[in-house]
Design a protein around this motif. Structure first.
Motif, PDB file in Angstrom:
ATOM      1  N   LEU A  13       0.833  -1.198   0.000  1.00 48.84           N
ATOM      2  CA  LEU A  13       0.000   0.000   0.000  1.00 48.84           C
ATOM      3  C   LEU A  13       0.864   1.243   0.000  1.00 48.84           C
ATOM      4  O   LEU A  13       2.013   1.209   0.458  1.00 48.84           O
ATOM      5  N   SER A  14       0.314   2.316  -0.452  1.00 44.23           N
ATOM      6  CA  SER A  14       0.963   3.612  -0.322  1.00 44.23           C
ATOM      7  C   SER A  14       0.513   4.251   0.985  1.00 44.23           C
ATOM      8  O   SER A  14      -0.568   3.942   1.508  1.00 44.23           O
ATOM      9  N   GLU A  15       1.345   5.123   1.503  1.00 40.35           N
ATOM     10  CA  GLU A  15       0.976   5.836   2.732  1.00 40.35           C
ATOM     11  C   GLU A  15      -0.371   6.530   2.553  1.00 40.35           C
ATOM     12  O   GLU A  15      -0.678   7.053   1.482  1.00 40.35           O
ATOM     13  N   ALA A  16      -1.152   6.546   3.622  1.00 40.04           N
ATOM     14  CA  ALA A  16      -2.481   7.164   3.683  1.00 40.04           C
ATOM     15  C   ALA A  16      -3.578   6.272   3.102  1.00 40.04           C
ATOM     16  O   ALA A  16      -4.760   6.609   3.214  1.00 40.04           O
ATOM     17  N   ALA A  17      -3.211   5.171   2.495  1.00 36.31           N
ATOM     18  CA  ALA A  17      -4.237   4.253   1.992  1.00 36.31           C
ATOM     19  C   ALA A  17      -4.903   3.539   3.160  1.00 36.31           C
ATOM     20  O   ALA A  17      -4.335   3.427   4.250  1.00 36.31           O
ATOM     21  N   SER A  18      -6.100   3.045   2.925  1.00 28.43           N
ATOM     22  CA  SER A  18      -6.795   2.284   3.963  1.00 28.43           C
ATOM     23  C   SER A  18      -6.399   0.819   3.877  1.00 28.43           C
ATOM     24  O   SER A  18      -6.069   0.297   2.809  1.00 28.43           O
ATOM     25  N   LEU A  19      -6.442   0.168   5.023  1.00 26.85           N
ATOM     26  CA  LEU A  19      -5.999  -1.217   5.132  1.00 26.85           C
ATOM     27  C   LEU A  19      -7.127  -2.085   5.660  1.00 26.85           C
ATOM     28  O   LEU A  19      -7.836  -1.694   6.604  1.00 26.85           O
ATOM     29  N   GLU A  20      -7.297  -3.241   5.056  1.00 23.43           N
ATOM     30  CA  GLU A  20      -8.140  -4.269   5.639  1.00 23.43           C
ATOM     31  C   GLU A  20      -7.504  -5.615   5.385  1.00 23.43           C
ATOM     32  O   GLU A  20      -7.264  -5.997   4.232  1.00 23.43           O
ATOM     33  N   LEU A  21      -7.211  -6.337   6.451  1.00 23.98           N
ATOM     34  CA  LEU A  21      -6.634  -7.672   6.350  1.00 23.98           C
ATOM     35  C   LEU A  21      -7.674  -8.678   6.831  1.00 23.98           C
ATOM     36  O   LEU A  21      -8.216  -8.543   7.924  1.00 23.98           O
ATOM     37  N   GLY A  22      -7.894  -9.692   6.007  1.00 20.30           N
ATOM     38  CA  GLY A  22      -8.912 -10.668   6.319  1.00 20.30           C
ATOM     39  C   GLY A  22      -8.411 -11.788   7.219  1.00 20.30           C
ATOM     40  O   GLY A  22      -7.254 -12.208   7.133  1.00 20.30           O
TER      41      GLY A  22
END
Lengths: 112, 115
Positions: A13-22
């Motif tokens: 991801l790039s900085e400031a992107a949102s993250l969701e890990l399943g």
């Protein structure tokens, strides 16, 4: 047998992107759920945990996770990632007794 | 508190050699465990202990022995090292609150290479 599945092995991801890990687990009874983080060269440390109550759990460093019992899931989220979040993330499940089962881990790389 | 300590940090063995990985905790935790971490496989439980004098096998116990003579110490012995035991080994401790088994506190790990 109990198992824990983490869907993404590598995430960039790039900085400031949102993250969701399943994270999904296979156990029908009461569970205690954990997310651990391992920064490069360091040992595992706890991010957050769920035992009971509000299914939306907040942890350290702006991370949160949502327990959805009907989906046997415990996904980790962060609205805006930072370069310092680069690490490996492990979901873990305790389904009674002391034994805790860990997922295979997700390596997150955040580009500055 | 030092938390969970492990020695050594790095070790290289030849096939067939034996050695002991040391683990100690100063938090008076009842539960201790040993894991191995291999790429793409997460952490796999080798052996665990629910108190002094009580140990049990985890998922991958073959080739390893443990003992728990005190609350603080939980050494892991490799009986006859094999290349398949090349891995990073983590010791962890935990405690119980009511009916819930709490999070585990991990040591810094031992990186073992078996040639």
């Amino acid at each position: 047998a109990q198992s824990v599945s983490q869907h993404n092995h590598h995430v960039i991801l790039s900085e400031a992107a949102s993250l969701e890990l399943g994270c999904n687990y296979s156990y029908g009874g009461t569970v205690n759920l954990f997310w651990y983080v391992q920064y490069p060269g360091q040992h595992l440390q706890l991010l957050l945990k769920y035992f009971s109550g509000d299914p939306l759990v907040k942890g350290i460093k702006g991370f949160e996770a949502e327990f959805i019992k009907s989906k046997f899931s415990f996904n980790l989220r962060k609205p805006s990632v930072q370069w310092s979040d680069t690490a490996e993330y492990f979901c873990a499940v305790n389904a009674g007794g002391f034994k805790t089962i860990f997922g295979a881990g997700t390596r997150l790389f955040v580009k500055a | 508190n030092a938390g969970v300590t492990q020695t050594p940090k790095f070790q290289v063995l030849k096939t067939g050699q034996s050695m002991t990985l040391q683990c100690a905790q100063d938090m008076n935790h009842e539960y201790m465990s040993w894991y191995r971490q291999d790429p793409g496989m997460g952490l796999r439980l080798i052996h665990y202990s629910v108190g002094a004098g009580i140990t049990d096998q985890g998922e991958v116990p073959n080739g390893y022995n443990v003992s728990r003579s005190t609350t603080e110490d939980f050494p892991l012995r490799l009986l006859s090292a094999a290349p398949s035991q090349t891995s990073v080994y983590f010791c962890a401790s935990s405690y119980r609150t009511g009916g819930d088994y709490n999070e585990q506190f991990f040591g810094p790990g031992t990186r073992l290479t078996v040639l």
